[in-house]
Design a protein around this motif. Sequence first.
Motif, short mmCIF file in Angstrom:
data_model
loop_
_atom_site.label_atom_id
_atom_site.label_comp_id
_atom_site.label_asym_id
_atom_site.label_seq_id
_atom_site.Cartn_x
_atom_site.Cartn_y
_atom_site.Cartn_z
N ALA A 58 -1.52 14.22 3.40
CA ALA A 58 -0.51 14.50 4.43
C ALA A 58 -0.75 13.63 5.64
CB ALA A 58 -0.51 15.97 4.83
N THR A 59 0.33 13.19 6.27
CA THR A 59 0.29 12.50 7.55
C THR A 59 1.19 13.25 8.52
OG1 THR A 59 2.08 11.02 6.89
CG2 THR A 59 -0.18 10.25 6.53
N GLN A 60 1.02 13.00 9.79
CA GLN A 60 1.76 13.74 10.82
C GLN A 60 2.54 12.79 11.70
OE1 GLN A 60 -0.58 16.46 13.27
NE2 GLN A 60 0.84 16.20 14.98
N GLU A 61 3.71 13.22 12.11
CA GLU A 61 4.54 12.52 13.09
C GLU A 61 4.87 13.49 14.22
OE1 GLU A 61 4.98 9.43 12.81
OE2 GLU A 61 4.61 9.05 10.69
N GLY A 62 4.66 13.06 15.46
CA GLY A 62 5.04 13.87 16.62
C GLY A 62 4.18 15.12 16.79
N GLY A 63 4.41 15.82 17.88
CA GLY A 63 3.70 17.07 18.14
C GLY A 63 2.24 16.85 18.48
N ASP A 64 1.54 17.94 18.74
CA ASP A 64 0.11 17.88 19.04
C ASP A 64 -0.68 17.63 17.75
OD1 ASP A 64 0.65 18.47 21.74
OD2 ASP A 64 0.67 20.62 21.31
N ARG A 113 9.77 10.24 11.72
CA ARG A 113 9.51 9.87 13.11
C ARG A 113 10.73 10.15 13.98
NH1 ARG A 113 6.29 4.08 12.28
NH2 ARG A 113 4.31 5.01 11.66
N LEU A 114 11.90 9.82 13.48
CA LEU A 114 13.13 10.08 14.24
C LEU A 114 13.31 11.58 14.47
CD1 LEU A 114 15.79 8.95 15.45
CD2 LEU A 114 16.80 9.25 13.18
N SER A 115 13.11 12.38 13.43
CA SER A 115 13.30 13.83 13.54
C SER A 115 12.28 14.46 14.47
CB SER A 115 13.21 14.47 12.15
OG SER A 115 14.21 13.96 11.29
N ALA A 116 11.02 14.01 14.38
CA ALA A 116 9.96 14.60 15.20
C ALA A 116 10.17 14.33 16.68
CB ALA A 116 8.60 14.06 14.76
N ALA A 117 10.86 13.24 17.01
CA ALA A 117 11.09 12.90 18.42
C ALA A 117 12.35 13.52 18.98
CB ALA A 117 11.15 11.38 18.57
N ALA A 118 13.11 14.24 18.16
CA ALA A 118 14.41 14.77 18.58
C ALA A 118 14.28 16.19 19.11
CB ALA A 118 15.38 14.75 17.40
N PRO A 119 15.27 16.64 19.90
CA PRO A 119 15.26 18.05 20.36
C PRO A 119 15.19 19.04 19.20
CG PRO A 119 16.88 16.78 21.59
CD PRO A 119 16.38 15.88 20.51
N TRP A 120 15.69 18.65 18.06
CA TRP A 120 15.65 19.53 16.88
C TRP A 120 14.24 19.97 16.55
CZ3 TRP A 120 13.31 18.21 12.15
CH2 TRP A 120 13.57 19.07 11.08
N ALA A 121 13.24 19.13 16.81
CA ALA A 121 11.85 19.46 16.46
C ALA A 121 11.20 20.38 17.48
CB ALA A 121 11.03 18.18 16.33
N ALA A 128 20.49 22.64 17.51
CA ALA A 128 20.64 21.19 17.49
C ALA A 128 20.63 20.68 16.05
CB ALA A 128 19.51 20.53 18.27
N ALA A 129 21.26 19.56 15.83
CA ALA A 129 21.30 18.95 14.50
C ALA A 129 20.16 17.94 14.37
CB ALA A 129 22.63 18.25 14.27
N GLU A 130 19.58 17.91 13.19
CA GLU A 130 18.54 16.91 12.94
C GLU A 130 19.20 15.53 12.86
OE1 GLU A 130 15.05 15.74 9.70
OE2 GLU A 130 16.44 17.39 9.28
N PRO A 131 18.70 14.56 13.61
CA PRO A 131 19.30 13.22 13.54
C PRO A 131 18.94 12.54 12.21
CG PRO A 131 17.34 13.18 14.89
CD PRO A 131 17.57 14.62 14.54
N TYR A 181 9.14 19.81 19.84
CA TYR A 181 7.75 19.44 20.04
C TYR A 181 6.81 20.01 18.98
CZ TYR A 181 9.41 17.57 24.42
OH TYR A 181 10.08 16.83 25.37
N ARG A 182 7.38 20.45 17.86
CA ARG A 182 6.54 20.86 16.74
C ARG A 182 6.17 19.65 15.91
NH1 ARG A 182 10.69 25.37 14.66
NH2 ARG A 182 12.07 23.73 15.49
N PRO A 183 4.98 19.63 15.32
CA PRO A 183 4.59 18.47 14.51
C PRO A 183 5.41 18.41 13.23
CG PRO A 183 2.69 19.85 15.11
CD PRO A 183 3.91 20.63 15.43
N MET A 184 5.60 17.20 12.75
CA MET A 184 6.25 16.96 11.46
C MET A 184 5.20 16.40 10.51
SD MET A 184 8.93 16.61 9.37
CE MET A 184 10.44 16.63 10.37
N ALA A 185 5.05 17.00 9.33
CA ALA A 185 4.10 16.53 8.34
C ALA A 185 4.83 16.08 7.08
CB ALA A 185 3.08 17.62 8.00
N ARG A 186 4.35 15.00 6.48
CA ARG A 186 4.83 14.52 5.18
C ARG A 186 3.67 14.57 4.20
NH1 ARG A 186 5.67 9.29 5.05
NH2 ARG A 186 7.34 9.27 3.49
N ALA A 187 3.94 14.95 2.97
CA ALA A 187 2.87 15.09 1.98
C ALA A 187 3.29 14.49 0.66
CB ALA A 187 2.50 16.57 1.81
N GLY A 188 2.32 13.92 -0.05
CA GLY A 188 2.58 13.33 -1.36
C GLY A 188 1.32 13.29 -2.18
#
Length: 586
Positions: A313-319, A287-295, A215-218, A297-304
């Motif tokens: 780090a914060t997390q979007e989607g997943g457990d 948030r868009l990517s974490a909710a897509a079939p591309w993810a 699948a393609a990442e939206p 159901y794996r968590p998405m993390a952003r870090a800065g």
Amino acid sequence: MTTFTVEQSWVRIEAWLAQHAAVSHGLLRPPALPEDIAAAQLRLGVTFPPDLKESLLRHDGVQLQEGTPTLGYYGPLSGVEDIVGSTELLRGVGADLAEDEADLDEAERGQYAYWPHERLLITLGIGWQSSDGLFLVSRPGPHHGHVGRYFDEDSPSFTPWPGLRHVLADFATALENGTPFNGRTPLAFEGQLIWDDDRTTVPAPLSPLGLAAEAAEPLVPPAAEPVPPLPRPDGHYAVLSFGAPAAQVPPVQPDVVFVAGIPPEELLDRLGSVPATAGSRSREQARLSAAAPWAAYRPMARAGWCGDGWSYATQEGGDAQFGRPEVLRRLSRGTRVVRLAKQGPEVHLTVVEDGAERPEAAHRVDSPREDRVTGPDGQEWQRIGVDPWPGSTAAYARLLAGLATGYGITWDPEGDGGGPLASALLLPVLDDVLPVRHPVSSVRDFDLGGLVDRTPPERLRSAMTAQLARLASETGIDTYPEIAQALEQIYREEPVDLPADGALDLRMRTLSAEARAARGLLDAARHQPDPAPVPAADLAAWALRDSAAGALREFLLLPLPAAAATVLSRRLSVRWRDDLATDLAG
């Protein structure tokens, strides 16, 4: 199709028990006396169906002790005394519900009433009490003799068996052929009739992670340029808007972890980032990517970066990941971690240094709910568009401000979404394997404690190594080279390393992610018109593979008796006891 009589089925049952399970055969009680059956009918005010009378005149139930023959989950057959006691008990319970059932007509009463007067509980269920089991309808009519099932605190329901003779015939067939009866398989072991689950699995389940890779990442669409209003010919124009003002937007207060002295990219690595998914993403994109079939159901993390030498780090989607002790331990390796989390009324501040939590530095705030009001009539109402827990919202802001003075952490959650940050999907780390405090003495009606006590450690380990290999073969995890190599090393009595992020660890985590993704796809499909892309059988297969990999992990990390309990409990073949006897003799 031949319909066996009650007597014919009992002859078959007795013959099998006598040959294969002599202990259980000896616990069949002698025939009931006709006068006892007559007295029970008089006391209960019913006439027993002919099948029940014939069965009681063959055996007045069974002796309730270890090894007693049962009908699987339905438990042992009741004798006359048990039938009377159970029926009177359940009638008493049903009498308390009579007022609620007063409006039911005759047909509805037979289908939905808790315990109609004419029902007779004829087995004692898995607890050998009147809390569940099979019942018969004694009332004359189209349902006379029909067999139903009853479970405590649940509505009784009817089975496909039109009579007790059909139950006994199916039971006899299951004994003779070793086939399932009500989902479980009867076996003879050490002179007793026991029951076990015989499972199979899809040999090559469809990979949800494979589907995600295709699948393609939206991508977030670019913001459209605002269209200026067209001026009127006279040079004047107006802009009108309608509708109620929007509700107040709550502040952004996500679960966040701060780590001292490591860059954002390393923070993501410690979280278990998937390299192929790494990239710069805004909060909206994440948030868009974490909710897509591309993810998948794996968590998405952003870090800065934030503050003086701190990354976050914060997390979007997943457990949710940041509250797990396994994750905090990895993040704090050789450094310090501060976690700030809000969930409804609760706010937690946790500090971990090099894997050890510092309770003296922790904070916990629990605030009351404040979005409900009580009217003059005493009725409670919920206010819309307000913060349900303003106390926890304020506590989060207060604790976040305190991090600046206490640790030099300066972070603005509102500004976090302003620009792209390093990000990636995560392959979650596995749960800790907890030490076993109390040894397991029995597994699936098997005396594991006795086996451990009487078997030399070398032979026990050899047998359990063979059992582990059988489990790996049954579930198909021995097709993965990392697991096949580990099994070969165990067989050769060589040490097997299981380092974090090593090949074997990554394989086990991938199997866990496959099972999680398959479960998510099935759950989501329940609310969609189209079928899930992964069938339920494939979800079961991934769950079994994940479970088998967990048994291998315990074999490597726990004392042998504890690991043996897990391996034996997860074997799929109902013939594992015969396999174990062969392995012990080898």
